[in-house]
Motif scaffolding. Structure first.
Motif, mmCIF file in Angstrom:
data_model
loop_
_atom_site.group_PDB
_atom_site.id
_atom_site.type_symbol
_atom_site.label_atom_id
_atom_site.label_comp_id
_atom_site.label_asym_id
_atom_site.label_seq_id
_atom_site.Cartn_x
_atom_site.Cartn_y
_atom_site.Cartn_z
ATOM 1 N N ILE A 223 40.485 54.407 36.352
ATOM 2 C CA ILE A 223 39.805 53.257 36.957
ATOM 3 C C ILE A 223 40.515 52.924 38.254
ATOM 4 C CG2 ILE A 223 41.148 51.536 35.649
ATOM 5 C CD1 ILE A 223 38.368 50.001 35.474
ATOM 6 N N SER A 224 39.740 52.643 39.288
ATOM 7 C CA SER A 224 40.335 52.425 40.609
ATOM 8 C C SER A 224 39.948 51.074 41.184
ATOM 9 C CB SER A 224 39.894 53.530 41.573
ATOM 10 O OG SER A 224 38.496 53.458 41.788
ATOM 11 N N ILE A 225 40.852 50.578 42.020
ATOM 12 C CA ILE A 225 40.584 49.422 42.873
ATOM 13 C C ILE A 225 40.910 49.917 44.280
ATOM 14 C CG2 ILE A 225 41.155 47.023 43.426
ATOM 15 C CD1 ILE A 225 42.314 46.880 40.509
ATOM 16 N N GLU A 226 39.894 50.044 45.112
ATOM 17 C CA GLU A 226 40.104 50.634 46.430
ATOM 18 C C GLU A 226 39.303 49.896 47.497
ATOM 19 O OE1 GLU A 226 39.163 54.622 45.299
ATOM 20 O OE2 GLU A 226 37.025 54.304 45.473
ATOM 21 N N HIS A 227 39.394 50.402 48.714
ATOM 22 C CA HIS A 227 38.753 49.731 49.870
ATOM 23 C C HIS A 227 39.126 48.247 49.875
ATOM 24 C CE1 HIS A 227 36.610 53.477 50.219
ATOM 25 N NE2 HIS A 227 36.024 53.294 49.053
ATOM 26 N N ILE A 228 40.411 48.001 49.685
ATOM 27 C CA ILE A 228 40.913 46.625 49.594
ATOM 28 C C ILE A 228 40.977 46.016 50.989
ATOM 29 C CG2 ILE A 228 42.874 45.184 48.914
ATOM 30 C CD1 ILE A 228 43.585 47.515 46.916
ATOM 31 N N ASP A 229 40.270 44.910 51.155
ATOM 32 C CA ASP A 229 40.279 44.174 52.420
ATOM 33 C C ASP A 229 40.801 42.774 52.129
ATOM 34 O OD1 ASP A 229 39.657 42.608 54.689
ATOM 35 O OD2 ASP A 229 37.919 43.853 55.181
ATOM 36 N N LYS A 230 42.098 42.577 52.343
ATOM 37 C CA LYS A 230 42.733 41.287 52.020
ATOM 38 C C LYS A 230 42.194 40.151 52.891
ATOM 39 C CE LYS A 230 45.746 42.259 48.737
ATOM 40 N NZ LYS A 230 47.114 41.886 48.572
ATOM 41 N N PHE A 231 41.826 40.481 54.139
ATOM 42 C CA PHE A 231 41.321 39.442 55.044
ATOM 43 C C PHE A 231 39.999 38.876 54.536
ATOM 44 C CE2 PHE A 231 38.735 38.183 58.756
ATOM 45 C CZ PHE A 231 39.505 37.120 59.192
ATOM 46 N N VAL A 232 39.084 39.764 54.142
ATOM 47 C CA VAL A 232 37.783 39.325 53.627
ATOM 48 C C VAL A 232 37.898 38.919 52.152
ATOM 49 C CG1 VAL A 232 35.359 39.987 53.300
ATOM 50 C CG2 VAL A 232 36.615 40.828 55.279
ATOM 51 N N GLY A 233 38.858 39.538 51.464
ATOM 52 C CA GLY A 233 39.058 39.227 50.050
ATOM 53 C C GLY A 233 38.180 40.043 49.120
ATOM 54 N N ILE A 234 37.887 41.277 49.515
ATOM 55 C CA ILE A 234 37.032 42.124 48.686
ATOM 56 C C ILE A 234 37.704 43.464 48.394
ATOM 57 C CG2 ILE A 234 34.860 41.103 49.473
ATOM 58 C CD1 ILE A 234 34.502 43.547 51.299
ATOM 59 N N ALA A 235 37.223 44.106 47.342
ATOM 60 C CA ALA A 235 37.655 45.454 46.987
ATOM 61 C C ALA A 235 36.527 46.107 46.195
ATOM 62 C CB ALA A 235 38.939 45.414 46.163
ATOM 63 N N THR A 236 36.651 47.415 46.002
ATOM 64 C CA THR A 236 35.643 48.174 45.261
ATOM 65 C C THR A 236 36.288 48.789 44.028
ATOM 66 O OG1 THR A 236 34.487 48.697 47.314
ATOM 67 C CG2 THR A 236 33.981 50.080 45.426
ATOM 68 N N THR A 237 35.563 48.762 42.908
ATOM 69 C CA THR A 237 36.055 49.398 41.689
ATOM 70 C C THR A 237 35.211 50.629 41.369
ATOM 71 O OG1 THR A 237 34.659 48.079 40.210
ATOM 72 C CG2 THR A 237 36.833 47.205 40.726
ATOM 73 N N GLY A 238 35.829 51.559 40.671
ATOM 74 C CA GLY A 238 35.132 52.748 40.200
ATOM 75 C C GLY A 238 35.848 53.280 38.975
ATOM 76 N N SER A 239 35.167 54.086 38.176
ATOM 77 C CA SER A 239 35.800 54.591 36.966
ATOM 78 C C SER A 239 35.090 55.831 36.445
ATOM 79 C CB SER A 239 35.803 53.508 35.878
ATOM 80 O OG SER A 239 34.482 53.094 35.583
ATOM 81 N N TRP A 240 35.801 56.560 35.605
ATOM 82 C CA TRP A 240 35.196 57.647 34.828
ATOM 83 C C TRP A 240 35.916 57.736 33.499
ATOM 84 C CZ3 TRP A 240 38.353 61.585 33.186
ATOM 85 C CH2 TRP A 240 39.519 61.847 33.916
ATOM 86 N N ILE A 241 35.249 58.334 32.523
ATOM 87 C CA ILE A 241 35.836 58.490 31.191
ATOM 88 C C ILE A 241 35.445 59.857 30.641
ATOM 89 C CG2 ILE A 241 33.956 57.458 29.861
ATOM 90 C CD1 ILE A 241 37.368 56.281 29.123
ATOM 91 N N ASN A 242 36.388 60.494 29.972
ATOM 92 C CA ASN A 242 36.150 61.777 29.311
ATOM 93 C C ASN A 242 34.956 61.638 28.366
ATOM 94 O OD1 ASN A 242 36.364 63.888 27.272
ATOM 95 N ND2 ASN A 242 38.478 64.215 27.907
ATOM 96 N N LYS A 243 34.025 62.592 28.412
ATOM 97 C CA LYS A 243 32.799 62.494 27.618
ATOM 98 C C LYS A 243 33.069 62.333 26.123
ATOM 99 C CE LYS A 243 28.374 64.753 26.798
ATOM 100 N NZ LYS A 243 27.588 65.969 26.958
ATOM 101 N N LYS A 244 34.166 62.905 25.636
ATOM 102 C CA LYS A 244 34.502 62.797 24.211
ATOM 103 C C LYS A 244 34.764 61.352 23.792
ATOM 104 C CE LYS A 244 36.763 67.316 24.135
ATOM 105 N NZ LYS A 244 38.072 67.993 24.060
#
Length: 196
Positions: free
Chosen positions: A79-100
């Motif tokens: 799971i990620s928290i990226e594209h962090i913009d502290k000035f605007v106060g936003i970030a983007t999350t993304g994730s993946w999980i093993n199919k099992k």
């Protein structure tokens, strides 16, 4: 840095994690739902990603937490928290999980910890998430944990694994919306834990 939940440890990657990463994201059913993941995915790809990720964590550019299942001491996703913009106060999350490990509530549990970290430690005011329109499970997960649908960008992404152009759904979650949803999500996670 580690985040812990009842069943999971969210932590930075180690070189020795490459096998679990290849097993999980190397499955076409997983990689086809991501923009930047090739198929097939091999040891070299995993090691490149691990080394880049460790460097970005050092610089606090983004946070990629591997999801380790405590009971198996195995990495089952990220799971990620990226594209962090502290000035605007936003970030983007993304994730993946093993199919099992699909349909066991692990992404909900991991997102709970990651969202709390983003809002309470990084002091982000809004999290964004993008999901391929045809990834029905991920779209459902976003909505179930409080993200609001904010629109669709048609033909805005391409899956590296499949080569297909994808429509992308946009989701957003403000901190005050998350605060209202925390108890409900915590209860949902407890139910997952009791059912397994």
């Amino acid at each position: 840095m580690e985040l812990k939940t009842n069943r999971l440890i969210l932590r930075k990657p180690k070189v020795s994690d490459w096998k679990d990463i290849v097993e999980g994201i190397g499955d076409y059913e997983v990689s086809k739902n991501m923009s930047n993941v090739p198929y097939p995915y091999n040891k070299k790809d995993a090691l490149i990603w691990i080394n880049k990720t460790i460097e970005k964590l050092k610089n606090k550019e983004q946070y990629n937490f591997l999801i380790e299942l405590k009971s198996e001491k195995k990495v089952i996703g990220c799971i990620s928290i990226e594209h962090i913009d502290k000035f605007v106060g936003i970030a983007t999350t993304g994730s993946w999980i093993n199919k099992k490990y699909w349909k066991k509530g692990y992404i909900t549990e991991a997102k709970f910890a990651a969202n709390n970290f983003a809002f309470n430690v990084l002091k982000i005011r809004k999290l964004n998430s993008t999901v391929f329109v045809d990834n029905l499970a991920s779209n459902k997960t976003q909505q179930s944990i409080g993200y609001s649908f904010e629109g669709c960008k048609r033909g805005n992404a391409r899956s590296k694994a499949s080569g297909k152009i994808k429509d992308v759904n946009l989701y957003g979650l403000f901190k005050n919306e998350w605060t209202k949803k925390v108890k409900e999500i915590r209860d949902k996670i407890k139910r997952y834990n009791q059912s397994l």
